[in-house]
Design an enzyme around this catalytic site. Structure first.
Site, PDB file in Angstrom:
ATOM      1  N   PHE A 225       0.873  -1.186   0.000  1.00  0.00           N
ATOM      2  CA  PHE A 225       0.000   0.000   0.000  1.00  0.00           C
ATOM      3  C   PHE A 225       0.910   1.236   0.000  1.00  0.00           C
ATOM      4  O   PHE A 225       0.859   2.086   0.879  1.00  0.00           O
ATOM      5  CB  PHE A 225      -0.942   0.015   1.208  1.00  0.00           C
ATOM      6  CG  PHE A 225      -1.785  -1.224   1.341  1.00  0.00           C
ATOM      7  CD1 PHE A 225      -2.958  -1.366   0.612  1.00  0.00           C
ATOM      8  CD2 PHE A 225      -1.395  -2.256   2.183  1.00  0.00           C
ATOM      9  CE1 PHE A 225      -3.731  -2.511   0.730  1.00  0.00           C
ATOM     10  CE2 PHE A 225      -2.164  -3.407   2.302  1.00  0.00           C
ATOM     11  CZ  PHE A 225      -3.333  -3.532   1.579  1.00  0.00           C
ATOM     12  N   CYS A 334      -5.992   3.203   9.591  1.00  0.00           N
ATOM     13  CA  CYS A 334      -6.428   4.599   9.626  1.00  0.00           C
ATOM     14  C   CYS A 334      -7.946   4.673   9.724  1.00  0.00           C
ATOM     15  O   CYS A 334      -8.540   5.690   9.396  1.00  0.00           O
ATOM     16  CB  CYS A 334      -5.907   5.357   8.411  1.00  0.00           C
ATOM     17  SG  CYS A 334      -6.465   4.697   6.844  1.00  0.00           S
TER      18      CYS A 334
END
Ligand code: SAH
Length: 391
Positions: A225, A334
Site C-alpha cells: 500500500f 487509519c
C-alpha cells in the site's frame, strides 16, 4: 442565527468541550430549522452554552466553534489560524515543506482541513456549515501565510451526507503545477494536489517514514500500500538493500517511480509492482526483513468494523508469515472506528495464527501537525504498531 435548545440533562458533553451535538440531544430550534447556519446552543434551562454551526441534514446537528460569546467572523478565523500555524512554525524542522496547517476538530476548526505543499495551500471542507465561512477562511489564510496560491479540494462521500457541493479548483493566486515538489525530512517528493489521494500526500505518516529509515540498514523491505512511494524512499535513504513498492493505483506508482528517481534511487535494487496487496501477500514465495502495511481505511462506518477486522487480520497474518527472523512489521489502521485497543487485539490474533512470537517495538501514530482535541478523542484515527518477530 439559530437558537438550539438541548434536552434537559444533555448539556454535559457541551460543557466538557465536545464539539459535536447529535440530533437526539436537541429539544427544539428557534429560527429556520431547514437552513445551514451559525447557531447558539442553550441548555434545557435556556442558559447560553456555546456557539457553532447547525446543519439539519447531518446527524451531527451542531458542530461547536467556541465556548465564549465571540463573533464568528474573519477575526475569529484569523485567531484560530494563528494558534494552529504557531504550533507548526515552532515544531517542524526546516527539511519539511509539506504539512497540515489545520486538522479540523483537532485545531478547533471542525469541518476544515488545510494542508501546505511548499508554496501552495490545499483546503478541504467536510461540512456544509464550515463551507459557509469559505470567504472569511480564504481571506484569513491569504494574509496569515506567504503563499503562491490556494487550491480547493472539497469533494467525495462526506459531501453527500452533509448536503455539501463539490468544489475543486484554484481559489486564490496562481494555479498549482501538475506536480508540486515538496520536501519531507530532507527528501523530495512530487505531489499531485489536483488528483492525488487525500489532498495529494499522506502527511500523517511523516514520523513513521522517518522511523522506518532508522530501522532499514541492510534490510530487504516490502512497502505494501505504497501510494507514491513515501516509505520506499525513506527505506532506501536508511540503507535498505532492496525495496519492493506495491500498490493497486497506476498513477500513484508512476509518481512513486519518479520519487525514487529524484532522490537518486532509480537504479537501487527492487521493483515497483501493481496489483492487489491481499492476493500478493498470500501468494508471494519469498520473505522480507521488513514489511510496511498501510492499507486504506477498511471501516468507513461503525457497521463495517467486523468486516474490517477480518481484513486487517488477513493482511497482518500473511505479512507475519513472510518475515525473516528478527524482521520488522510496521502495521497501520487509519479507520477511525477501529480503536488502538481493537487493532492490537486483531494483530495479536494474526500472530497467534501465523505461529510467530512478536514484540511491540514502538506504538505509532500521527505527527505533531495532526493534533487531536482532548475533548474529541474520535479525532485520533491513525494508529500503528512497530513489531519484531522472534524466530
Ligand atoms: N503508505 C502510503 C499511503 C497509503 S494509502 C504513504 O506513505 O504515502 C493506501 C494505498 O493503498 C493507496 O495508495 C491505494 O491506492 C492503495 N490500495 C488500496 N487498495 C489496495 C489493494 N487492494 N491492493 C494494493 N493497494 C491498494
Amino acid at each position: 442565527m439559530q437558537r438550539i435548545y438541548l434536552k434537559q440533562g444533555r448539556e454535559r458533553p457541551v460543557l466538557n468541550g465536545h464539539p459535536w451535538i447529535f440530533s437526539g440531544a436537541v429539544e427544539r430550534i428557534e429560527g429556520d430549522p431547514q437552513s445551514v447556519g451559525t447557531a447558539d446552543v442553550f441548555d434545557g434551562k435556556s442558559n447560553w452554552l456555546a456557539r457553532g454551526y447547525y446543519n439539519p441534514k447531518s446527524q451531527i446537528r451542531v458542530r461547536l466553534l467556541t465556548w465564549r460569546e465571540e463573533a464568528i467572523d474573519g477575526d475569529f478565523f484569523a485567531r484560530r489560524l494563528r494558534h494552529a500555524i504557531d504550533l507548526r512554525d515552532r515544531h517542524l524542522a526546516s527539511g519539511t515543506t509539506a504539512y497540515r496547517i489545520v486538522n479540523g476538530e483537532g485545531d478547533f476548526l471542525p469541518g476544515l482541513t488545510v494542508d501546505r505543499y511548499a508554496d501552495f495551500l490545499v483546503c478541504q471542507f467536510y461540512t456544509a456549515g464550515m463551507a459557509r465561512f469559505r470567504d472569511e477562511i480564504f481571506d484569513a489564510l491569504s494574509s496569515s501565510a506567504s503563499i503562491a496560491g490556494i487550491f480547493e479540494r472539497t469533494e467525495g462521500r462526506v459531501g453527500d451526507e452533509e448536503g455539501l457541493d463539490a468544489s475543486v479548483g484554484t481559489i486564490r493566486g496562481a494555479a498549482p503545477p501538475e506536480a508540486i515538489e515538496i520536501m519531507e525530512n530532507g527528501h523530495k517528493f512530487l505531489v499531485d494536489i489536483r488528483r492525488g489521494q487525500k489532498t495529494g500526500f499522506f502527511l500523517d505518516q511523516r514520523d513513521n517514514r522517518a522511523f522506518l529509515a532508522a530501522m532499514s540498514r541492510g534490510r530487504a523491505v516490502l512497502n505494501c500500500f505504497a501510494y507514491t512511494g513515501g516509505f520506499s524512499v525513506f527505506a532506501f535513504a536508511g540503507g535498505a538493500k532492496e525495496v519492493v513498492t506495491f500498490d493497486s493505483s497506476k498513477p500513484a506508482l508512476e509518481l512513486a517511480e519518479r520519487n525514487l528517481e529524484i532522490n537518486g534511487f532509480a537504479d537501487a535494487p527492487g521493483e515497483i509492482l501493481k496489483g492487489d496487496a491481499f492476493a500478493y501477500l498470500k501468494e508471494i514465495d519469498r520473505n522480507f526483513d521488513a514489511i510496511v502495511l498501510d492499507p486504506p481505511s477498511l471501516a468507513h462506518k461503525k457497521n463495517d468494523v467486523d468486516a474490517a477486522a477480518g481484513g486487517y487480520k488477513f493482511l497482518n497474518l500473511h505479512a507475519l508469515k513472510h518475515l525473516n527472523p528478527g524482521g520488522l512489521l510496521l502495521t497501520f489502521s487509519c479507520s477511525q472506528h477501529v480503536s488502538s485497543d481493537l487493532f492490537q487485539k486483531i494483530v495479536f490474533g494474526a500472530a497467534v495464527d501465523a505461529q510467530r512470537r512478536v514484540g511491540i517495538v514502538k506504538r505509532l501514530g500521527s505527527p505533531i501537525d495532526h493534533p487531536v482535541s482532548l475533548h474529541h478523542p474520535e479525532g485520533e484515527y491513525l494508529k500503528g504498531l512497530a513489531l519484531r518477530v522472534l524466530d
